[in-house]
Design an enzyme around this catalytic site. Sequence first.
Site, short mmCIF file in Angstrom:
data_model
loop_
_atom_site.label_atom_id
_atom_site.label_comp_id
_atom_site.label_asym_id
_atom_site.label_seq_id
_atom_site.Cartn_x
_atom_site.Cartn_y
_atom_site.Cartn_z
N PRO A 52 0.81 -1.23 0.00
CG PRO A 52 -0.93 -1.60 1.52
CD PRO A 52 0.36 -2.18 1.03
CG ASN A 85 -11.98 -8.93 -11.74
OD1 ASN A 85 -11.16 -8.26 -12.38
ND2 ASN A 85 -12.48 -10.06 -12.19
CE1 TYR A 135 -14.32 -9.87 -15.97
CE2 TYR A 135 -16.37 -10.15 -17.19
CZ TYR A 135 -15.27 -9.39 -16.87
OH TYR A 135 -15.10 -8.15 -17.43
CE LYS A 139 -14.87 -5.68 -14.14
NZ LYS A 139 -13.69 -4.78 -14.11
#
Length: 303
Positions: A52, A85, A135, A139
Site C-alpha cells: 500500500p 477484480n 467473472y 466484477k
Amino acid sequence: MTGTERVMVFGAGGFLGARICALLADRGIEYRGLSRTRSEPYRRCDLTAMHPYALDTQIGMYKPTVVINAVGATLGEPAELVRANVIAVEALLASVRDHAGHARFVQLGSAAEYGGAPHGTSLSEDAAPRPLGPYGITKLAGAELVLRAQRAGADAVVLRIFDVIGPGAPDTTLTGRVIRDLRSRQLIEVGSLDVWRDFVDVRDVAEAVLAVALADGSLPPVMNVGTGRATLARDVAGQLFELSSRPATIVDDTEQETALGAPWQQADTTLIGQAVGWSPKIALDQSLTDSWAELPCGNPSDQ
C-alpha cells in the site's frame, strides 16, 4: 473539470487501457499510465501485489484529478479473479481517498455484472444484477466497492461496458479468438455462437471513458457503454470468415460456451447519452473490417 487534468490510468497495457492512453495522448491531456505487464511507455504497477505504501507514493506524488481503473481479469481461478477484480479495486479506492480525495474515480465495469435479460429487451442501469459466473460476480463485487465510496461522498462512477471488439482485440474476446484461429489454422474453437451480444468498438469505449472522466459536475453512479443493438455471435463470426476468405470449421468448446453465460444482452445507453452526450460512432461492419486488418496487441486485462 478544471481544465488542468492529470489522469492516472491503471491497467494501461491492456486492450482498453492502452486505447484510453492513446486517446489522452492524441488530445494533449496530461496522463500517467501504469501497467503490471509493461514498463515502457508505462510505469510498472501491480495492484494485486504491491505494498500500500508504494501505491500511496505513486498517487501522492502525481496528485491526479482523475483515476481510471482499467485493471481486471476475465479468466483464471476464482482467487485470481478476486485479487484483480475486488482486492485491487479496494486498494486503489483507499489510496485515492487518502491521497487524491478530490479526484474522480472511473471504474471500468462489465455487462457481466448484469447477467442476462429476456430476449429483445435492453438492460438499463436500474436492472437487478444477477451475474452468472465468477467473472461477473467478482466484477460486481468491485463495482459495489466503488458505489459504496460514492455514497460516502467520493466522486466515483462505474461504467458497465458491454462486449468490446475492435482492432487489437485479445484472444479472450470472441472476435480476437476467431481472428487468431483464422490466421493460424482452419479449426475455430469458440464455443456456442447462439448468443446475442451488444458488440461495441474499443475506440468508442475509449471516447466514452474520457467523456465521463472529464465531464463537469456530478454524474450518475452507474452508466452503460454499448451500442443498444444486440447481434448474434454466429453472424459476427460469419462476417469475419467472409473477410478472411478462408475455409474454417467450428468446434464447440464447452468451457468457453459456459463462459459466454447469458443468451441475450443488449445495453440501454440512454443515461450516458443524457449525462455526457456520448453515443457510439463506429458501425459493427467497420469494426470487424478494421479488426481483421490489424494484428492483436496488448493484454486483455492488464493488471
